[in-house]
Design an enzyme around this catalytic site. Structure first.
Site, PDB file in Angstrom:
ATOM      1  CE1 TYR B 147      45.066 -12.043  -2.386  1.00  0.00           C
ATOM      2  CE2 TYR B 147      43.310 -13.617  -1.946  1.00  0.00           C
ATOM      3  CZ  TYR B 147      43.754 -12.453  -2.535  1.00  0.00           C
ATOM      4  OH  TYR B 147      42.889 -11.687  -3.259  1.00  0.00           O
ATOM      5  CB  ALA B 148      43.138 -15.364   3.760  1.00  0.00           C
ATOM      6  CB  ALA B 149      47.121 -13.676   6.966  1.00  0.00           C
ATOM      7  CB  SER B 150      48.316 -10.197   3.035  1.00  0.00           C
ATOM      8  OG  SER B 150      47.561 -10.582   1.895  1.00  0.00           O
ATOM      9  CE  LYS B 151      44.094  -8.443  -1.333  1.00  0.00           C
ATOM     10  NZ  LYS B 151      44.130  -7.075  -1.898  1.00  0.00           N
ATOM     11  CB  THR B 182      41.751 -11.391 -13.107  1.00  0.00           C
ATOM     12  OG1 THR B 182      42.058 -11.962 -11.829  1.00  0.00           O
ATOM     13  CG2 THR B 182      40.514 -10.527 -12.993  1.00  0.00           C
TER      14      THR B 182
END
Lengths: 96, 236
Positions: B147-151, B182
């Site tokens: 997730y962090a790498a994609s962001k 959320t």
């Protein structure tokens, strides 16, 4: 959409852009006009502006969607967008 | 074309729930026309709101969405790339298919919407693109690698696209969000969320209005000299 139609649109777009941004578009208008490379009369941003303008004009005048995207677009040796002639050939071959 | 708040046309991805929905409601309150999208239909019904079922990682669907925006409205002022998915896992237990899926939505989806949105914006030589990042990037959180790498890729996209689109008077910025209450974080263990909050200067969950506040700044007419920036919430 004929080859002549595409050439007319291309040269028309170049003419408009040359009037709007004379410092960026310094070129003569013909099928041999070089659009990309060290000997071109416009820079790479100018080429992007031209391609977007051509897409819009072809859609408006001929109702065809011509997404001008190619991984070789900014390749000095292999760009299909190097001259007005090669760009016309590319459009006819892929969307004509 | 002049840019006025009451005439703005805004595309927001991922509006079915969470931050995206809150942002849609926020811009509707501003009097904007909001075109939202998500993979599934929405129950959001409001004057000025249009919803399209779109998978942002599907190039054809994204092109159709923006073609519809141009046909219907003839302009696009603001694009907010909010659609995103997350998955927590240890790298050694993460299947390749998860990496492909997360990058497809978070990075490819953002790229495709930026490309198509900017193609519309450049016609009027004006536009604002806002991407959604995360504090998980600078925090380098274990368990959030993909997730962090994609962001992180989205942040790099933001920085370079800002330069490529500046000649068209289009700015590109990002908001680095903290965990917001959320659906996206409901599956995240509480201790993980607590650890993230502990790393912030302001120790609380984010609120949708915190995100909207930064976006309001980026889209102001006066912010036309601000581009390529990421504002992290919570004092990162």
């Amino acid at each position: 959409m004929t080859r002549d139609d595409v050439v007319e649109v291309l040269l028309g777009c170049l003419s408009v852009l040359a009037q709007e941004e004379p410092d960026r578009f310094k070129l003569d208008l013909s099928e041999e006009t070089i659009l990309f490379g060290y000997d071109a009369g416009l820079d790479s941003l100018g080429l992007v502006m031209l391609l977007l303008s051509v897409e819009e004009a072809l859609h408006a005048r001929h109702g065809v969607s011509v997404p001008l995207m190619d991984e070789r677009a900014l390749s000095q040796r292999h760009s299909p967008f190097r001259t007005v002639r090669t760009l016309t050939d590319y459009i006819i071959a892929n969307f004509g | 074309m002049s840019f006025t708040a009451d005439a703005e046309v805004v595309v927001i991805t991922g509006t079915r729930k969470g931050i995206g929905r809150s942002l849609a409601e926020h811009f509707l309150k501003r009097g904007a026309t909001v075109i939202g999208c998500s993979r599934e239909p929405t129950d959001l019904r409001a004057g000025g709101y249009e919803h399209h079922c779109v998978d942002v990682s599907n190039e054809q669907q994204v092109r159709q969405l923006f073609a519809a925006v141009w046909k219907q409205h003839g302009r696009l002022d603001i694009l907010i790339n909010n659609a995103g998915i997350a998955a927590m896992n240890h790298a050694l237990l993460t299947p390749g298919s998860t990496v492909e899926r997360i990058f497809a939505t978070n990075f490819l989806g953002t790229f495709l919407c930026c490309r198509e949105g900017a193609r519309l914006m450049q016609r009027n030589r004006h536009g604002r693109i806002i991407n959604i990042g995360t504090v998980a990037v600078p925090m380098r959180l274990e368990g959030e690698l993909v997730y962090a790498a994609s962001k992180s890729a989205v942040i790099t996209l933001t920085q370079i696209l800002a330069r490529e689109l500046a000649p068209f008077n289009i700015t590109v910025n990002a908001v680095g969000v903290t965990p917001v209450e959320t659906d996206l974080i409901r599956s995240v263990p509480k201790e993980k969320i607590d650890r993230i909050i502990e790393g912030l200067a302001i120790k609380r969950l984010g609120r949708p209005e915190d995100v909207a506040n930064v976006i309001d700044f980026f889209v102001r007419r006066e912010s036309d000299y601000v581009t390529g920036q990421t504002v992290y919430l919570g004092g990162m």
